[in-house]
Design a protein around this motif. Structure first.
Motif, PDB file in Angstrom:
ATOM      1  N   ARG A   1      -0.837  -1.820  11.085  1.00  0.00           N
ATOM      2  CA  ARG A   1       0.450  -2.398  11.187  1.00  0.00           C
ATOM      3  C   ARG A   1       0.753  -2.893  12.735  1.00  0.00           C
ATOM      4  NH1 ARG A   1       2.052   1.570   7.291  1.00  0.00           N
ATOM      5  NH2 ARG A   1       2.837   0.623   5.389  1.00  0.00           N
TER       6      ARG A   1
ATOM      7  N   GLU B   1      -3.923   2.406   5.414  1.00  0.00           N
ATOM      8  CA  GLU B   1      -3.797   2.625   6.759  1.00  0.00           C
ATOM      9  C   GLU B   1      -4.523   3.907   6.862  1.00  0.00           C
ATOM     10  OE1 GLU B   1      -0.673   1.713  10.257  1.00  0.00           O
ATOM     11  OE2 GLU B   1       0.216   2.794   8.534  1.00  0.00           O
ATOM     12  N   LYS B   2      -4.269   4.922   6.003  1.00  0.00           N
ATOM     13  CA  LYS B   2      -5.093   6.294   6.340  1.00  0.00           C
ATOM     14  C   LYS B   2      -6.495   6.186   6.130  1.00  0.00           C
ATOM     15  CE  LYS B   2      -0.945   8.979   4.877  1.00  0.00           C
ATOM     16  NZ  LYS B   2      -0.239   9.805   3.930  1.00  0.00           N
TER      17      LYS B   2
ATOM     18  N   THR C   1       4.453  -0.851   0.623  1.00  0.00           N
ATOM     19  CA  THR C   1       4.750   0.064   1.531  1.00  0.00           C
ATOM     20  C   THR C   1       3.934   1.080   1.538  1.00  0.00           C
ATOM     21  OG1 THR C   1       6.854  -0.705   2.286  1.00  0.00           O
ATOM     22  CG2 THR C   1       6.115   1.477   2.850  1.00  0.00           C
ATOM     23  N   GLY C   2       3.845   1.883   0.209  1.00  0.00           N
ATOM     24  CA  GLY C   2       2.775   2.931  -0.266  1.00  0.00           C
ATOM     25  C   GLY C   2       1.279   2.457  -0.206  1.00  0.00           C
TER      26      GLY C   2
ATOM     27  N   ASP D   1       0.320   2.151   3.279  1.00  0.00           N
ATOM     28  CA  ASP D   1       0.348   3.647   3.992  1.00  0.00           C
ATOM     29  C   ASP D   1      -1.204   4.349   3.749  1.00  0.00           C
ATOM     30  OD1 ASP D   1       2.655   3.460   4.999  1.00  0.00           O
ATOM     31  OD2 ASP D   1       3.787   4.897   3.293  1.00  0.00           O
ATOM     32  N   ARG D   2      -1.470   4.093   2.356  1.00  0.00           N
ATOM     33  CA  ARG D   2      -2.997   4.747   1.929  1.00  0.00           C
ATOM     34  C   ARG D   2      -3.912   3.770   2.544  1.00  0.00           C
ATOM     35  NH1 ARG D   2       0.564   5.493  -2.174  1.00  0.00           N
ATOM     36  NH2 ARG D   2       0.074   3.383  -3.541  1.00  0.00           N
TER      37      ARG D   2
ATOM     38  N   GLN E   1      -5.147  -1.694  -4.183  1.00  0.00           N
ATOM     39  CA  GLN E   1      -5.560  -1.615  -2.881  1.00  0.00           C
ATOM     40  C   GLN E   1      -6.692  -2.893  -2.574  1.00  0.00           C
ATOM     41  OE1 GLN E   1      -7.095   2.366  -2.547  1.00  0.00           O
ATOM     42  NE2 GLN E   1      -4.925   2.974  -1.970  1.00  0.00           N
TER      43      GLN E   1
END
Length: 146
Positions: free
Chosen positions: A80, A73-74, A66-67, A70-71, A36
């Motif tokens: 995005r 973004e959370k 993508t994974g 996603d994390r 990350q």
């Protein structure tokens, strides 16, 4: 080869594990993983990249990117947005919090780099040069068998 301790594959993997362990431990207190952090670092260098661009830069497949996105973004560190030129493509942008975390996270990783450099002393620049060369190694290249 006399034993596993002289195998470049084993030694490079062992070294990578040691650095990854140290990175994970240092970054965990800041709520991010080493990968990350790598994605954030690439965005700090150039914000607004596509997932494909990030994957190419970090040598990661689209499912992995993508994974991670996603994390992130959370965690509120990236968003995005559809590319105005091609709505099928999402561009990844840092949030204000993602930009704000740059100095603290880079300081963590700079500290690790400094610790490794101190461990190797005056040989540290050679280590970095050799790691860069190893990272671009292509088996069979020397013999034209690429």
């Amino acid at each position: 080869m006399e034993n596993i301790d002289t195998c470049v594959s084993f030694l490079s993997a062992k070294a990578a594990q040691a650095v990854a362990r140290a990175s994970r431990a240092r970054l965990a207190t800041h709520g991010v993983t080493p990968f990350q952090y790598a994605v954030l670092q690439v965005l700090w260098e150039e914000d607004g990249q596509s997932g494909a661009q990030l994957g190419n830069r970090l040598f990661a497949d689209s499912a992995t990117i993508t994974g991670v996105l996603d994390r992130l973004e959370k965690l509120g560190l990236v968003v995005r947005r559809a590319d105005a030129a091609d709505r099928r493509v999402n561009l990844i942008f840092l949030t204000a919090d993602g930009r704000r975390r740059q100095a603290e996270l880079q300081a963590v990783m700079d500290g690790l780099n400094d610790e490794v450099a101190q461990h190797f002393g005056e040989q540290a620049p050679l280590l970095w040069a050799l790691l860069e060369k190893l990272a671009t190694f292509s088996p069979g290249e020397r013999n034209g068998n690429v």
